[in-house]
Write a protein that holds these residues in place. Structure first.
Motif, PDB file in Angstrom:
ATOM      1  N   LYS A 101      51.813  45.119  55.837  1.00  0.00           N
ATOM      2  CA  LYS A 101      50.505  44.536  55.510  1.00  0.00           C
ATOM      3  C   LYS A 101      50.378  44.251  54.013  1.00  0.00           C
ATOM      4  N   SER A 102      50.736  45.231  53.198  1.00  0.00           N
ATOM      5  CA  SER A 102      50.590  45.063  51.741  1.00  0.00           C
ATOM      6  C   SER A 102      51.512  43.975  51.216  1.00  0.00           C
ATOM      7  N   SER A 103      52.756  43.951  51.687  1.00  0.00           N
ATOM      8  CA  SER A 103      53.693  42.913  51.239  1.00  0.00           C
ATOM      9  C   SER A 103      53.177  41.530  51.597  1.00  0.00           C
ATOM     10  N   LEU A 104      52.651  41.397  52.808  1.00  0.00           N
ATOM     11  CA  LEU A 104      52.115  40.106  53.251  1.00  0.00           C
ATOM     12  C   LEU A 104      50.927  39.695  52.394  1.00  0.00           C
ATOM     13  N   ALA A 105      50.042  40.643  52.112  1.00  0.00           N
ATOM     14  CA  ALA A 105      48.857  40.335  51.303  1.00  0.00           C
ATOM     15  C   ALA A 105      49.246  39.921  49.892  1.00  0.00           C
ATOM     16  N   TYR A 106      50.139  40.667  49.271  1.00  0.00           N
ATOM     17  CA  TYR A 106      50.582  40.327  47.909  1.00  0.00           C
ATOM     18  C   TYR A 106      51.282  38.966  47.886  1.00  0.00           C
ATOM     19  N   ARG A 107      52.066  38.681  48.914  1.00  0.00           N
ATOM     20  CA  ARG A 107      52.757  37.378  48.972  1.00  0.00           C
ATOM     21  C   ARG A 107      51.732  36.254  49.099  1.00  0.00           C
ATOM     22  N   TYR A 108      50.707  36.449  49.921  1.00  0.00           N
ATOM     23  CA  TYR A 108      49.673  35.416  50.054  1.00  0.00           C
ATOM     24  C   TYR A 108      48.995  35.154  48.720  1.00  0.00           C
ATOM     25  N   LEU A 109      48.663  36.208  48.008  1.00  0.00           N
ATOM     26  CA  LEU A 109      48.011  36.062  46.703  1.00  0.00           C
ATOM     27  C   LEU A 109      48.922  35.339  45.729  1.00  0.00           C
ATOM     28  N   SER A 110      50.186  35.729  45.699  1.00  0.00           N
ATOM     29  CA  SER A 110      51.138  35.118  44.768  1.00  0.00           C
ATOM     30  C   SER A 110      51.319  33.637  45.052  1.00  0.00           C
ATOM     31  N   ASN A 111      51.298  33.268  46.316  1.00  0.00           N
ATOM     32  CA  ASN A 111      51.536  31.875  46.699  1.00  0.00           C
ATOM     33  C   ASN A 111      50.316  30.974  46.536  1.00  0.00           C
ATOM     34  N   ASN A 112      49.125  31.575  46.528  1.00  0.00           N
ATOM     35  CA  ASN A 112      47.931  30.747  46.633  1.00  0.00           C
ATOM     36  C   ASN A 112      46.942  30.854  45.488  1.00  0.00           C
ATOM     37  N   TYR A 113      47.142  31.790  44.582  1.00  0.00           N
ATOM     38  CA  TYR A 113      46.171  31.974  43.507  1.00  0.00           C
ATOM     39  C   TYR A 113      46.870  32.086  42.158  1.00  0.00           C
ATOM     40  N   ILE A 114      46.096  31.885  41.098  1.00  0.00           N
ATOM     41  CA  ILE A 114      46.636  31.900  39.746  1.00  0.00           C
ATOM     42  C   ILE A 114      46.081  33.091  38.975  1.00  0.00           C
ATOM     43  N   ASP A 115      46.674  33.357  37.830  1.00  0.00           N
ATOM     44  CA  ASP A 115      46.174  34.407  36.955  1.00  0.00           C
ATOM     45  C   ASP A 115      44.693  34.202  36.666  1.00  0.00           C
ATOM     46  N   GLY A 116      43.951  35.283  36.682  1.00  0.00           N
ATOM     47  CA  GLY A 116      42.531  35.194  36.353  1.00  0.00           C
ATOM     48  C   GLY A 116      41.645  34.988  37.559  1.00  0.00           C
ATOM     49  N   THR A 117      42.239  34.738  38.738  1.00  0.00           N
ATOM     50  CA  THR A 117      41.419  34.510  39.938  1.00  0.00           C
ATOM     51  C   THR A 117      41.787  35.446  41.087  1.00  0.00           C
ATOM     52  N   MET A 118      42.672  36.411  40.851  1.00  0.00           N
ATOM     53  CA  MET A 118      43.014  37.364  41.913  1.00  0.00           C
ATOM     54  C   MET A 118      43.005  38.786  41.353  1.00  0.00           C
ATOM     55  N   PHE A 119      42.363  39.682  42.118  1.00  0.00           N
ATOM     56  CA  PHE A 119      42.163  41.051  41.662  1.00  0.00           C
ATOM     57  C   PHE A 119      42.374  42.003  42.834  1.00  0.00           C
ATOM     58  N   GLU A 120      42.869  43.179  42.497  1.00  0.00           N
ATOM     59  CA  GLU A 120      42.978  44.233  43.502  1.00  0.00           C
ATOM     60  C   GLU A 120      41.891  45.257  43.227  1.00  0.00           C
ATOM     61  N   LEU A 121      41.201  45.663  44.284  1.00  0.00           N
ATOM     62  CA  LEU A 121      40.091  46.602  44.161  1.00  0.00           C
ATOM     63  C   LEU A 121      40.543  47.970  44.656  1.00  0.00           C
ATOM     64  N   LYS A 122      40.509  48.955  43.764  1.00  0.00           N
ATOM     65  CA  LYS A 122      40.844  50.336  44.130  1.00  0.00           C
ATOM     66  C   LYS A 122      39.564  51.151  44.005  1.00  0.00           C
ATOM     67  N   LEU A 123      38.950  51.432  45.150  1.00  0.00           N
ATOM     68  CA  LEU A 123      37.620  52.036  45.153  1.00  0.00           C
ATOM     69  C   LEU A 123      37.670  53.542  44.973  1.00  0.00           C
ATOM     70  N   SER A 124      36.699  54.048  44.248  1.00  0.00           N
ATOM     71  CA  SER A 124      36.553  55.481  44.035  1.00  0.00           C
ATOM     72  C   SER A 124      36.140  56.154  45.343  1.00  0.00           C
ATOM     73  N   SER A 125      36.452  57.435  45.445  1.00  0.00           N
ATOM     74  CA  SER A 125      35.998  58.195  46.603  1.00  0.00           C
ATOM     75  C   SER A 125      34.542  58.616  46.453  1.00  0.00           C
ATOM     76  N   ASN A 126      33.982  58.420  45.249  1.00  0.00           N
ATOM     77  CA  ASN A 126      32.576  58.731  45.000  1.00  0.00           C
ATOM     78  C   ASN A 126      31.725  57.519  45.364  1.00  0.00           C
ATOM     79  N   PHE A 127      30.829  57.687  46.327  1.00  0.00           N
ATOM     80  CA  PHE A 127      30.047  56.550  46.809  1.00  0.00           C
ATOM     81  C   PHE A 127      29.251  55.880  45.696  1.00  0.00           C
TER      82      PHE A 127
END
Length: 855
Positions: free
Chosen positions: A274-300
């Protein structure tokens, strides 16, 4: 300069179009990229075509045949456009050399005649055709950067060019005309975006991470390759190094899904890529400055800060910005973020999650979405085999059918990839590594591995220093042990080496089978007991839920805590409390009353909850069926007898809270230091439940001066203080302290929302100023002014109601996602409705916790 993989051959066409607009001679012209006639059509304010430009970037010299075809051609379109636009100019823009049959009109006329064009048509073509213009990508790019530097000195011109190119592409795709005026507006939006990005990145760089293209040297590629083919968790760098197998059919599915929706889920078992597929999609379809990964805190409550940051991120841009979220088990905070931004059409969400998480997640009420399930079958295995055998000819010595049969005809993508690259199953490899450690009597390394893999399997990480102290190791010697295990791809340091984690969930699962299930001399419970004090306290909720799911019992937990006199931070206290609340729910439903719930469901199907003998929501007097007794007497009196008999068989209502009460009672009289901002909301959780369950006599000792100090800290959110006040009110805490906290809350609220007038006296009267400079009020893309103003007003009221609304009016909404979806319910086969509807009548699920009975 970063590449735009998705645009490929179109990049130079868009670059030239951008150059023409930037250096346009008048504001009156309208530019149609991918226009009706050519790659770029330029039209005046009277609707007449001024220029029609064909842009070519060929590796060889451009010739007549590149512009001519029997059915349609550049030359035929000149005749067509000139029939109604007598002054139009047709031109070829070439990024390479051009043959003389295009640059010499006489030779061009001869070529046209040889293709059957009549003399009058040739004359028309040559009258409007001008000599091809030669350009270079570098010079066009430098011209644009120089222009932006001169006229717009406050934005980064390199970022601006990339974002403008993406805007040009977006305009072409949507057939949106462009003018110099709209270009200037877009540059202003980009300026706002860049400033917002700098702002949020400096504060939330650990949460919202820009994914950027970067060069990877050969040494690092080899190191990345060794890890990737060994089955560690995929990283964006693995895709940049070209180590993944590109799954074109799945990428096309994601593209199709995003064509009709801005939220796309990819789900499947862990190890399905899943992660490899997602990263590949981002790499193929978006440019620097328009793609971000969200790592959410465990604190609501940290999620609200993340939401505010994302709001700043998507301000000002009309081009798509994509957020990638890899959902962690038992963390449902991502759903709050997606709900908040589901109406932002220029903000895309690509979300990957494990199949068991997908199965127990209810979606569809708050936003629309598309989903794609990854299933690794024989056909995908064949495609994977063909790709790897093509690129790594020497690594595979068997046919596909033979390799698939040796693999066992089923399994995970990660395991099959490992099998193809190494000629053996991943479990065999890991088993041999463990056997070697056992043979060499590496007792300490084996203990470290057991602790780390078991914690990773239970979705938590191990504190490195605590583990070293637990094993009584010298720090230098311990580091050598850990380094050796890292080199074998058995574990890894994370978060600045503070914690140890497994390399991938699948690897940890296999290792736990080998280290625990296949070794009858090792007691897993002993390791779970030890890990209670070793895992990161923010992970204790998830760790305990998974432990309970694997037959660990509450008695063992309390024995371990009392025997070793374990002490926890407020965060640890709250997470243990939440896990015990869930365990109480689980035992009430599936241990003590399972057959009764099943009987209700068989009798009433989806209306089964009407027969519940208790109302856990606190919103009714009595039960549902008692409130409807007169109706049942007329329609179905037998059902009332069934309800009454069944209600006598249910275990007591308060059994749900039995474990939570034990924990709260045990904590009475203790002093717990307040160490961080995260402790503020944790104290609120503790105090609410202690008050709610009537356990306020055996009081816990809170350091009031430290509480006031941290609450007044600039980094403490208004959301955390609001939750704290709510909990302290429930607990019956010092009115003086609560009053001081309310003052801080009001101060923070005024600053955050620019409140000019606030009066709380029975009703809430509030006047605030919304900063329209930071929001395009005409932008339908961002939901429009009415939505944003309404949302802000509701948010202010939500923050005010907890510190001031009477306790019995509501339950705390922070518990909405604090519980999320529970690992304990993963293997239950009873229909999902039975679980969910029951939980809606408990304190633990958000639809009940959001009920407000305001006076």
């Amino acid at each position: 300069m970063s590449a735009i993989a998705a645009l490929k051959g179109y990049r130079t066409q868009f670059l030239y179009s951008l150059h023409r607009i930037v250096f346009g001679v008048t504001d009156d012209y309208v530019y149609h990229i991918e226009g009706e006639f050519e790659d770029l059509d330029i039209i005046d304010n009277n609707g007449k075509y001024v220029e029609c430009l064909q842009v070519k970037n060929l590796s060889d010299s451009l010739t007549f045949s590149d512009l001519f075809s029997a059915k349609d051609s550049f030359f035929k379109r000149i005749i067509q456009v000139s029939s109604t636009n007598p002054n139009v100019i047709a031109k070829v823009i070439s990024f390479g050399s051009v043959s003389d049959e295009l640059s010499d009109k006489k030779k061009l006329g001869q070529k046209l005649k040889s293709k059957g064009f009549h003399d009058n048509k040739i004359q028309t073509i040559l009258a409007h055709y001008t000599k091809p213009m030669l350009v270079s990508e570098k010079s066009l790019y430098n011209d644009i950067v120089g222009k932006l530097k001169t006229e717009h000195p406050f934005i980064d011109p390199v970022i601006a060019v990339e974002l403008l190119l993406s805007w040009i592409c977006f305009s072409a795709e949507k057939q949106i005309p462009v003018t110099r005026i709209t270009l200037l507006q877009e540059i202003q939006r980009i300026g706002i975006f860049v400033q917002e990005r700098i702002k949020f990145h400096s504060q939330y760089g650990s949460t919202i991470i820009p994914l950027q293209v970067k060069n990877i040297d050969s040494d690092n590629i080899q190191l990345l390759k060794e890890g990737y083919i060994s089955g560690i968790s995929a990283k964006y760098e693995h895709i940049l190094a070209g180590l993944d197998v590109i799954r074109y059919d799945k990428l096309n599915e994601i593209n199709k899904a995003f064509a009709t929706n801005n939220i796309v889920f990819v789900h499947g078992a862990s190890g399905q890529g899943k992660s490899s597929l997602a990263y590949r999609y981002l790499s193929n379809n978006y440019i620097d400055g328009t793609m971000f990964e969200l790592k959410l805190s465990s604190n609501f409550n940290d999620v609200r800060d993340t939401i505010n940051s994302l709001d700043g991120l998507c301000k000002g841009l009309n081009i798509p910005v994509i957020i990638y979220i890899d959902v962690l088990p038992d963390n449902n905070h991502w759903n709050e973020v997606v709900k908040e931004f589901s109406n932002k059409s220029n903000l895309m969400f690509l979300i990957t999650l494990r199949q068991e998480t997908w199965n127990k997640t209810l979606l569809g009420e708050d936003y629309s979405f598309k989903d794609i399930e990854l299933i690794f079958d024989k056909e995908e295995a064949r495609s994977l085999y063909n790709s790897i055998s093509k690129n790594e000819k020497d690594s595979i010595n068997a046919s596909f059918e033979e390799s698939w049969m040796r693999f066992g005809n089923k399994g995970l993508l990660l395991e099959y990839m490992y099998f193809l690259n190494h000629g053996d199953k991943l479990k065999n490899k890991l088993g041999n590594q463990v056997l070697r450690l056992e043979t060499d009597q590496k007792i300490t390394e084996l203990k470290i591995l057991r602790y780390v893999c078991l914690a990773d399997l239970y979705n938590s990480k191990v504190n490195c220093k605590k583990l070293i102290d637990k094993l009584g190791l010298d720090s230098v010697l311990a580091q050598s042990y850990i380094t050796n295990l890292e080199k074998e791809y058995l574990l890894e340091h994370i978060e600045d080496s503070m914690y140890l984690s497994g390399m991938h969930y699948v690897r940890s699962e296999i290792l736990c089978e080998i280290l625990f299930d296949e070794n009858k001399f090792i007691n897993k419970t002993d390791y779970i007991n030890a890990l209670i004090s070793l895992v990161n306290e923010s992970d204790l909720h998830s760790f305990l839920l998974n432990s309970f799911d694997n037959n660990y019992d509450v008695i063992s937990l309390f024995k371990e805590i009392k025997r070793n006199d374990l002490h926890f931070s407020w965060v640890g206290v709250a997470n243990i409390l939440k896990a015990l609340l869930w365990k109480g729910v689980y035992d009430f439903v599936f241990v003590d009353n399972y057959l009764l719930f099943e009987g209700l469901y068989k009798k009433l199907n989806s209306g089964w909850f009407i027969g519940l003998p208790y109302d856990y929501s606190g919103t009714m007097d009595g039960t549902i069926y008692n409130s409807m007794r007169s109706i049942f007497k007329k329609m179905n009196p037998e059902i009332l007898v069934f309800f009454d008999e069944l209600s006598q068989k249910f275990s007591p209502k308060d059994d749900v809270y039995q474990y939570a009460k034990q924990w709260l009672s045990y904590l009475g009289g203790q002093t717990i230091d307040i160490a961080s901002n995260a402790d503020i909301s944790a104290i609120g959780i503790y105090c609410f439940w202690a008050g709610h369950l009537g356990l306020t006599n055996n009081k816990i000792i809170i350091n009031n001066p430290e509480l006031i100090k941290i609450a007044n800290n600039t980094n403490t959110s208004i959301e955390d203080i609001s939750e704290l006040i709510f909990g302290l009110e429930s607990y019956g805490y010092s009115k003086e302290i609560i009053s001081s906290l309310r003052e801080f809350a009001i101060k923070k609220l005024r600053e955050k929302y620019t409140i000019s007038y606030l009066n709380i006296n029975g009703n809430i009267d509030c006047i605030y100023v919304y900063n329209l400079v930071r929001f395009d009020v005409n932008s339908k893309e961002l939901g429009g002014p009415s939505n944003i103003l309404n949302d802000t007003s509701v948010r202010i009221l939500e923050l005010l109601r907890k510190p001031w609304v009477p306790i019995k009016c509501t339950l705390p909404s922070n518990l909405t996602s604090a519980y999320g979806t529970c690992a304990l319910f993963r293997n239950i086969t009873l229909l999902k409705y039975l679980i969910v509807h029951f939980l809606r009548y408990c304190y633990a699920v958000h639809q009940i916790l959001h009920i407000v009975k305001c006076r």
